[in-house]
Enzyme design. Structure first.
Site, PDB file in Angstrom:
ATOM      1  N   ILE A   1       8.201   3.269  -0.747  1.00 31.26           N
ATOM      2  CA  ILE A   1       8.576   1.913  -1.178  1.00 31.26           C
ATOM      3  C   ILE A   1       7.394   1.201  -1.840  1.00 31.26           C
ATOM      4  CG2 ILE A   1       8.094   0.660   0.989  1.00 31.26           C
ATOM      5  CD1 ILE A   1      11.100   0.210  -1.395  1.00 31.26           C
TER       6      ILE A   1
ATOM      7  N   SER B   1      -4.259   3.846   2.697  1.00 33.90           N
ATOM      8  CA  SER B   1      -3.322   4.866   3.156  1.00 33.90           C
ATOM      9  C   SER B   1      -4.143   6.036   3.653  1.00 33.90           C
ATOM     10  CB  SER B   1      -2.414   5.310   1.996  1.00 33.90           C
ATOM     11  OG  SER B   1      -1.086   5.437   2.417  1.00 33.90           O
TER      12      SER B   1
ATOM     13  N   LYS C   1      10.567  -4.690   5.616  1.00 41.43           N
ATOM     14  CA  LYS C   1      11.594  -4.665   6.652  1.00 41.43           C
ATOM     15  C   LYS C   1      11.612  -3.294   7.324  1.00 41.43           C
ATOM     16  CE  LYS C   1      14.435  -2.001   5.959  1.00 41.43           C
ATOM     17  NZ  LYS C   1      14.896  -0.666   5.449  1.00 41.43           N
TER      18      LYS C   1
HETATM   19  P1  NAP Z   1       6.983   6.448   3.694  1.00 39.30           P
HETATM   20  O1  NAP Z   1       7.314   7.003   2.349  1.00 39.30           O
HETATM   21  O2  NAP Z   1       6.956   7.360   4.868  1.00 39.30           O
HETATM   22  O3  NAP Z   1       5.593   5.704   3.545  1.00 39.30           O
HETATM   23  C1  NAP Z   1       4.931   5.110   4.620  1.00 39.30           C
HETATM   24  C2  NAP Z   1       3.448   5.172   4.325  1.00 39.30           C
HETATM   25  O4  NAP Z   1       2.762   4.482   5.365  1.00 39.30           O
HETATM   26  C3  NAP Z   1       2.901   6.582   4.289  1.00 39.30           C
HETATM   27  O5  NAP Z   1       2.560   6.874   2.959  1.00 39.30           O
HETATM   28  C4  NAP Z   1       1.678   6.551   5.198  1.00 39.30           C
HETATM   29  O6  NAP Z   1       0.522   6.923   4.516  1.00 39.30           O
HETATM   30  C5  NAP Z   1       1.483   5.085   5.487  1.00 39.30           C
HETATM   31  N1  NAP Z   1       0.920   4.828   6.808  1.00 39.30           N
HETATM   32  C6  NAP Z   1       1.321   5.305   8.013  1.00 39.30           C
HETATM   33  N2  NAP Z   1       0.540   4.809   8.979  1.00 39.30           N
HETATM   34  C7  NAP Z   1      -0.384   4.021   8.373  1.00 39.30           C
HETATM   35  C8  NAP Z   1      -1.466   3.230   8.852  1.00 39.30           C
HETATM   36  N3  NAP Z   1      -1.769   3.136  10.145  1.00 39.30           N
HETATM   37  N4  NAP Z   1      -2.205   2.559   7.927  1.00 39.30           N
HETATM   38  C9  NAP Z   1      -1.924   2.625   6.626  1.00 39.30           C
HETATM   39  N5  NAP Z   1      -0.909   3.356   6.122  1.00 39.30           N
HETATM   40  C10 NAP Z   1      -0.149   4.036   7.002  1.00 39.30           C
HETATM   41  O7  NAP Z   1       8.006   5.280   4.073  1.00 39.30           O
HETATM   42  P2  NAP Z   1       8.771   4.271   3.092  1.00 39.30           P
HETATM   43  O8  NAP Z   1      10.082   4.833   2.746  1.00 39.30           O
HETATM   44  O9  NAP Z   1       7.871   3.823   2.014  1.00 39.30           O
HETATM   45  O10 NAP Z   1       9.064   3.093   4.122  1.00 39.30           O
HETATM   46  C11 NAP Z   1       8.036   2.239   4.612  1.00 39.30           C
HETATM   47  C12 NAP Z   1       8.683   0.949   5.098  1.00 39.30           C
HETATM   48  O11 NAP Z   1       9.371   0.360   3.997  1.00 39.30           O
HETATM   49  C13 NAP Z   1       9.745   1.175   6.179  1.00 39.30           C
HETATM   50  O12 NAP Z   1       9.701   0.145   7.121  1.00 39.30           O
HETATM   51  C14 NAP Z   1      11.054   1.150   5.425  1.00 39.30           C
HETATM   52  O13 NAP Z   1      12.128   0.667   6.223  1.00 39.30           O
HETATM   53  C15 NAP Z   1      10.723   0.137   4.333  1.00 39.30           C
HETATM   54  N6  NAP Z   1      11.557   0.301   3.133  1.00 39.30           N
HETATM   55  C16 NAP Z   1      11.753   1.531   2.576  1.00 39.30           C
HETATM   56  C17 NAP Z   1      12.612   1.654   1.474  1.00 39.30           C
HETATM   57  C18 NAP Z   1      12.856   2.975   0.794  1.00 39.30           C
HETATM   58  O14 NAP Z   1      13.755   3.033  -0.068  1.00 39.30           O
HETATM   59  N7  NAP Z   1      12.123   4.030   1.106  1.00 39.30           N
HETATM   60  C19 NAP Z   1      13.213   0.524   0.945  1.00 39.30           C
HETATM   61  C20 NAP Z   1      12.929  -0.723   1.482  1.00 39.30           C
HETATM   62  C21 NAP Z   1      12.096  -0.815   2.583  1.00 39.30           C
HETATM   63  P3  NAP Z   1      -0.085   8.403   4.376  1.00 39.30           P
HETATM   64  O15 NAP Z   1       1.003   9.196   3.696  1.00 39.30           O
HETATM   65  O16 NAP Z   1      -1.282   8.171   3.530  1.00 39.30           O
HETATM   66  O17 NAP Z   1      -0.338   8.875   5.764  1.00 39.30           O
END
Ligand code: NAP
Length: 308
Positions: free
Chosen positions: A14, A36, A91
């Site tokens: 996101i 990250s 969120k």
């Molecule tokens: P994601 O692709 O798994 O990305 C999450 C990122 O957070 C990972 O790249 C990870 O980094 C990083 N992370 C984990 N622990 C961390 C820490 N302690 N400090 C700094 N970075 C850290 O997940 P996502 O889909 O983007 O979703 C993230 C949030 O956005 C969720 O709450 C989700 O509900 C919300 N969201 C997602 C979407 C969607 O379409 N995907 C839409 C709206 C909202 P590393 O890879 O570098 O470890």
């Protein structure tokens, strides 16, 4: 006026798809850094493996956007608030209700802006739907939120863990719209949560709610949908039927249908800037509370294991 120097924390899907473009498109913000643990960052922007490192060694920042999974968000937000840094929470705003309330109280105390962002509320059809429904008697609501988890969340292990919400990760978007457009409060009456035998979080949920005037609300939430995906809310009223589809982007009223451009993340950043400049916070926990109620009151059934 100086721009707001912002760091994006959690360079996942996101952050890259929506936050970075929205920040680049808003002159009130200047991207100061990224954080990250397993990413190399962006060309020309200072990058750090942790928020600690950024706060200790990085450029000065005014704000952070926390785009991490919800389970790690509280500690990051608390750390930022402690330094007087404004916080944008993706969120859901946290993994529990009480941690979000603690952050809200902390932000108020230190006079820093905290924004619990509900992106679906900024979809183009949502504000006009809210205005139209304010004048109507609500008779019945049907929500169908069915998508393919393998398409939208491939390999996201955190989403199946406690605090990751499972199918409520997208479902909470529907609840954020519902709680925003209906004129009366809504509460859960019963729910069935289908939990794969090898996972900690539901893959589907069948939920019944009522509003305080007695209107019945049904939600069919499922991650096992292949083929066409559905993100629809239909509201039957005394003046005809309203339908929000495509996650809130398309609004159909008895008078006709409006398709609008995507306003979600530009809208969120405009709102965040407004909160910071106005010295205010916006922390609505209603959608997360409905999810918590589903875990509190829902019946759990075990379904076949889910393999990515
Ligand atoms: P994601 O692709 O798994 O990305 C999450 C990122 O957070 C990972 O790249 C990870 O980094 C990083 N992370 C984990 N622990 C961390 C820490 N302690 N400090 C700094 N970075 C850290 O997940 P996502 O889909 O983007 O979703 C993230 C949030 O956005 C969720 O709450 C989700 O509900 C919300 N969201 C997602 C979407 C969607 O379409 N995907 C839409 C709206 C909202 P590393 O890879 O570098 O470890």
């Amino acid at each position: 006026m100086d721009p707001i120097h912002i760091a994006v924390v959690g360079l996942g899907k996101i952050a890259r798809d929506r936050h970075l473009p929205a920040i680049a498109g808003n002159a009130t913000f200047s991207l100061a850094a990224t954080v990250s643990p397993h990413d190399t960052g962006l060309d020309g922007i200072p990058h750090f493996a942790s928020l600690d490192e950024l706060l200790e060694q990085g450029p000065a920042i005014d704000a952070v956007s926390l785009c991490t999974p919800p389970q790690v968000r509280y500690d990051l937000a608390a750390q930022a608030l402690k330094r007087g840094v404004h916080v944008f929470l993706e969120k859901p705003p946290g993994a529990t209700l009480s941690e979000v309330v603690a952050l809200r109280d902390r932000a108020d105390k230190v006079g820093v802006s905290l924004f619990a962002a509900w992106h679906s509320r900024f979809a183009a059809g949502v504000a006009p739907a809210r205005t139209w429904l304010a004048e109507r008697t609500i008779e019945k609501v049907s929500i169908v939120w069915r998508e393919d988890v393998r398409v939208w969340h491939p390999g996201q292990a955190w989403i199946w863990e406690p605090g990751g919400l499972g199918v409520f990760d997208p479902g909470i978007n529907a609840l954020s719209i519902l709680t925003h457009i209906l004129p009366r409060p809504v509460f859960l009456t019963n729910a069935t949560l289908s939990i794969p035998a090898n996972r900690a979080a539901p893959i589907a949920a069948d939920m019944h709610f009522r509003d305080t005037a007695g209107a019945e609300i049904h939600m069919d939430l499922d991650w096992r949908q292949t083929g066409p995906q559905s993100w629809d809310i239909v509201v039957e009223t005394d003046a005809g039927t309203l339908k929000l589809s495509s996650g809130g982007a398309v609004l159909a009223l008895p008078s006709g249908t409006e398709h609008n451009e995507d306003l979600e993340y530009p809208g969120l950043y405009a709102r965040f800037a407004n909160l910071i400049r106005g010295g205010r916070s916006d922390v609505d926990i209603d959608p997360l509370r409905l999810v918590a109620d589903a875990f509190l009151r829902g019946r759990r059934v075990s379904v076949e294991p889910f393999i990515d």
